[in-house]
Design a protein around this motif. Structure first.
Motif, PDB file in Angstrom:
ATOM      1  N   SER A  31       0.818  -1.214   0.000  1.00  0.00           N
ATOM      2  CA  SER A  31       0.000   0.000   0.000  1.00  0.00           C
ATOM      3  C   SER A  31       0.849   1.260   0.000  1.00  0.00           C
ATOM      4  O   SER A  31       0.338   2.346  -0.254  1.00  0.00           O
ATOM      5  N   GLU A  35       0.561   4.426  -6.496  1.00  0.00           N
ATOM      6  CA  GLU A  35      -0.588   4.128  -7.368  1.00  0.00           C
ATOM      7  C   GLU A  35      -1.304   2.834  -6.966  1.00  0.00           C
ATOM      8  O   GLU A  35      -1.959   2.208  -7.795  1.00  0.00           O
ATOM      9  N   HIS A  36      -1.192   2.418  -5.714  1.00  0.00           N
ATOM     10  CA  HIS A  36      -1.797   1.168  -5.245  1.00  0.00           C
ATOM     11  C   HIS A  36      -3.296   1.128  -5.528  1.00  0.00           C
ATOM     12  O   HIS A  36      -3.822   0.151  -6.062  1.00  0.00           O
ATOM     13  N   ASP A  37      -4.011   2.181  -5.169  1.00  0.00           N
ATOM     14  CA  ASP A  37      -5.463   2.208  -5.367  1.00  0.00           C
ATOM     15  C   ASP A  37      -5.836   2.127  -6.851  1.00  0.00           C
ATOM     16  O   ASP A  37      -6.800   1.450  -7.217  1.00  0.00           O
ATOM     17  N   PHE A  41      -8.056  -0.789  -8.554  1.00  0.00           N
ATOM     18  CA  PHE A  41      -9.261  -0.379  -9.282  1.00  0.00           C
ATOM     19  C   PHE A  41      -9.224  -0.875 -10.736  1.00  0.00           C
ATOM     20  O   PHE A  41     -10.225  -1.401 -11.252  1.00  0.00           O
TER      21      PHE A  41
END
Length: 125
Positions: A31, A35-37, A41
């Motif tokens: 995390s 750019e983890h999210d 996504f």
């Protein structure tokens, strides 16, 4: 080996399992990565699109007009043919051994090696 028809390639491409491994890799990204999210996504979006493609799979298969699988019908015939060929080879080898030969020239003409006697002093097998 010949290339598969375009219809078969399309069916294979649409039927692949991509979601489980992709999600596991996306969730394995620490995390702390900036750019983890976005990675999670995007991966979830690809999985949803793959599932939606599954709704159209029957239409893709019908469009591809894949031939029937006749493998189960062909297997008994192939087994019988192979068994008959092997029985003929074994009969020739027995006949050659009875006649005092090892099948030498005839075996070479058929593209197979002549049967050999086991070395003396060594256990057979």
């Amino acid at each position: 080996m010949t290339a598969a028809p375009a219809g078969a390639r399309l069916v294979h491409a649409c039927a692949g399992f991509r979601g489980a491994v992709s999600l596991a890799v996306a969730l394995a990204v620490p995390s702390a990565v900036t750019e983890h999210d976005l990675i999670v996504f995007t991966t979830a979006g690809v999985i949803v699109l793959t599932l939606l493609l599954g709704l159209f799979m029957s239409a893709v298969v019908r469009w591809a007009r894949l031939p029937d699988d006749d493998g189960p019908r062909q297997e008994p015939l192939l087994a019988q043919t192979t068994a008959a060929q092997e029985a003929r080879r074994a009969a020739r080898a027995r006949r050659a051994a009875r006649n005092g030969g090892t099948g030498g020239f005839a075996a070479a003409q058929e593209g197979r090696a002549a049967p050999r006697e086991p070395a003396r002093g060594l256990a057979a097998g």
